[in-house]
Each structure stands twice: as C-alpha cells, then as structure tokens.
Design an enzyme around this catalytic site. Structure first.
Site, mmCIF file in Angstrom:
data_model
loop_
_atom_site.group_PDB
_atom_site.id
_atom_site.type_symbol
_atom_site.label_atom_id
_atom_site.label_comp_id
_atom_site.label_asym_id
_atom_site.label_seq_id
_atom_site.Cartn_x
_atom_site.Cartn_y
_atom_site.Cartn_z
ATOM 1 N N ASP A 67 0.294 -1.588 0.180
ATOM 2 C CA ASP A 67 0.029 -0.188 0.156
ATOM 3 C C ASP A 67 0.938 1.575 0.248
ATOM 4 O OD1 ASP A 67 1.012 -0.339 2.709
ATOM 5 O OD2 ASP A 67 -0.898 -0.335 3.705
ATOM 6 N N ASP A 136 -7.942 -2.522 14.243
ATOM 7 C CA ASP A 136 -9.002 -2.934 13.458
ATOM 8 C C ASP A 136 -9.085 -4.027 12.605
ATOM 9 O OD1 ASP A 136 -8.177 -1.607 11.043
ATOM 10 O OD2 ASP A 136 -9.798 0.174 10.673
ATOM 11 N N HIS A 138 -7.829 -4.166 9.805
ATOM 12 C CA HIS A 138 -7.234 -3.873 8.712
ATOM 13 C C HIS A 138 -6.059 -4.947 7.847
ATOM 14 C CE1 HIS A 138 -4.902 0.000 9.666
ATOM 15 N NE2 HIS A 138 -4.237 -0.586 9.361
ATOM 16 N N GLU A 143 -9.888 -1.458 5.295
ATOM 17 C CA GLU A 143 -10.759 -0.713 5.702
ATOM 18 C C GLU A 143 -12.089 -2.007 6.472
ATOM 19 O OE1 GLU A 143 -8.973 0.626 8.523
ATOM 20 O OE2 GLU A 143 -7.855 3.375 8.021
HETATM 21 C C1 GLP Z 1 -0.684 0.696 8.611
HETATM 22 C C2 GLP Z 1 -0.514 -0.486 7.283
HETATM 23 C C3 GLP Z 1 -0.360 -2.153 7.440
HETATM 24 C C4 GLP Z 1 0.255 -2.150 8.959
HETATM 25 C C5 GLP Z 1 -0.556 -1.371 10.004
HETATM 26 C C6 GLP Z 1 -0.081 -1.796 11.237
HETATM 27 O O1 GLP Z 1 -2.250 1.031 8.975
HETATM 28 N N1 GLP Z 1 -1.009 0.411 6.200
HETATM 29 O O2 GLP Z 1 -0.577 -1.968 6.426
HETATM 30 O O3 GLP Z 1 -0.018 -3.528 8.333
HETATM 31 O O4 GLP Z 1 -0.783 -0.211 10.075
HETATM 32 O O5 GLP Z 1 1.013 -1.011 11.470
HETATM 33 P P1 GLP Z 1 1.495 -1.104 12.921
HETATM 34 O O6 GLP Z 1 3.307 -2.210 12.390
HETATM 35 O O7 GLP Z 1 3.076 0.463 12.987
HETATM 36 O O8 GLP Z 1 1.371 -1.865 14.669
#
Ligand code: GLP
Length: 260
Positions: A67, A136, A138, A143
């Site tokens: 992403d 949440d 995702h 989402e």
């Molecule tokens: C963002 C990214 C996700 C990732 C999530 C969790 O929303 N788009 O791909 O999995 O963050 O990130 P973290 O590892 O910093 O908790």
C-alpha cells in the site's frame, strides 16, 4: 492457519526474516509482498544482517508493496516508498526495476491499479505475502467493510487508522485521507501469507482474525480461507486468544522437518 506465539516482537521479527530467507534460498527469483509499519522493522534489520553476513542474495528477488498514501510524493519522508528505501531496499542488493510500490501520485488511479495487478501476475504471483494488521483488523489499507474479493484500488482511511498512523507525521492533519492498497482478493492469491503482530493493542484484532467469524468487518479474518497462512505474534498480541495453549503445543511438537 498456523499460529506461532513468541515471547516478544524481537523474536517475531527474527522468525519472519528466517521464513523470508528460506524462501529466497530455495527460489532466488522469489516474489515477495511487503508491508510497512513498526512491526516489520526487526525483520528488515535482520534481513539486512543476513545479506551482509550470510550473503543472502536479493539480486533476483521481485517485490510488491501492499500500500501507499495517495497524494504524497515518493520522496516524502512519511511515504511508504521512503520507508522501504530507508529501512530496507537501500541496504540490500535488490534491483530497482524489481521493486514495485503503489504510486500515490498516479494521475489515472484505476489504470495504475490495473497495471499493478497485471505486474503481479506477470511476475508469476506472490510467493510470500507478509502482512501487518491494524487495530481494527485491516490488512494493507483494506479497512472494515472492504470487499473480501477486492483488488488493488483507492481506499478512504478510517479516522482510527489515521490516528494510529499520525505518529509518523508532523500532525494528524497531514495524514492523507486516502490510500492505494492491494485488495483482499489480491492478497488471497499469494501462495503463502505471513501475518505479523506485536503488542496488546493488536490482541483483539488477532483474536477476531483467528477465532472469530469470517467477516468484512474484520478484513484479516478472510485469511481463514487461505490455504497457507502463518500468524506470527508476540505474547501480548496473543493475549485474547481462547485456544492459546493448543497453538503453543502444536508449535512445540512440530516434527523436525517442519521447523524453521
Ligand atoms: C498501516 C499499514 C498496514 C500495517 C498497519 C500496522 O495501517 N497500512 O499495512 O499493517 O499500519 O502497522 P504497525 O505495525 O505500525 O502497527
């Protein structure tokens, strides 16, 4: 699903790196699906160490990032493009033309997304898709209520997700409202998935993903339909799993040939 519970985020990152290395050593031209966020940082560090000290070779590896934010340039320090080069790509011998990251500045977004999907197919599909998870539930930026059949597309971020990711930006106002993300359908076509999570904040999402019903409200729960998914988490993220002892026993009693 295989559930692996480790003492801390450090071990989670090291095991993830070993899984990646195992795949690359077997198939030097492996196709990897890569995530960003805090969780995979230990994994990227360990892969860099393996490259330097154990000659892990990325010269034929192809990557697709999950992403990217819409509207910020690849050079922006908060872009996922910048994250990937700073934390990983610039420290290993991957070839720039083998790196694919969604372009948050694409003029024609639907066209770009179709082309991104085409490139994944042309590369022979993703061998290992590595994923983090949002609080949440995702995956990527899919989402809650994302279609479980979705493809790479633009998504509006939930207020909670913008809040959670605001720590990487100078202020909440600067967190983009939109992202480009591989779809859940895209992720499900990977040959193998590895979902990583660490910390108490992820415990609820992990319990719903692993033990809850499959529902678009918890996008990661779609992985229950995937034939080869590993959920690699630390003790804190495992905190709300009802069948935790069973998962630990299964991992401890794995036959030798299945061990990493
Ligand atoms: C963002 C990214 C996700 C990732 C999530 C969790 O929303 N788009 O791909 O999995 O963050 O990130 P973290 O590892 O910093 O908790």
């Amino acid at each position: 699903m295989e559930i692996i519970i480790q003492p801390s985020a450090q071990e989670v990152g090291i095991i993830a790196a070993r899984m990646v290395a195992q795949i690359i050593r077997k198939k030097p031209y492996a196709v990897l699906g890569l995530p960003t966020g805090s969780t995979p940082l230990v994994m990227y560090k360990e892969l860099i160490r393996m490259h330097r000290e154990e000659k892990l070779d990325f010269s034929e590896v192809i990557t697709f990032n999950l992403d990217e934010y819409v509207g910020i340039s690849p050079e922006h320090p908060c872009s996922y493009n910048y994250y990937m080069y700073t934390n990983f790509f610039s420290s290993v011998n991957i070839k720039p033309h083998n790196i694919n990251i969604p372009d948050g500045r694409a003029r024609d977004i639907p066209k770009f997304c179709t082309e991104f999907e085409r490139r994944i197919v042309e590369a022979g599909r993703i061998d290992l898709q590595i994923l983090g998870i949002g609080a949440d539930g995702h995956i990527g930026f899919n989402e809650p209520t994302s279609s479980l059949a979705s493809r790479t597309r633009i998504k509006t971020l939930m207020p909670q997700t913008r809040q959670d990711n605001a720590r990487f930006f100078p202020s909440l106002d600067e967190v983009p409202q939109h992202s480009l993300t591989m779809g859940i359908g895209t992720i499900m076509e990977a040959k193998q998935c590895l979902l990583m999570a660490a910390g108490e904040k992820k415990a609820e999402a992990i319990a719903k993903t692993v033990e809850g019903p499959i529902t678009a409200i918890v996008p990661a729960s779609a992985l229950q339909f995937h034939q080869h998914t590993t959920v690699l988490i630390d003790e804190a993220a495992a905190g709300k799993l009802a069948r935790r002892e069973y998962y630990t026993k299964t991992f401890d009693e794995k036959p030798d040939w299945q061990h990493l």
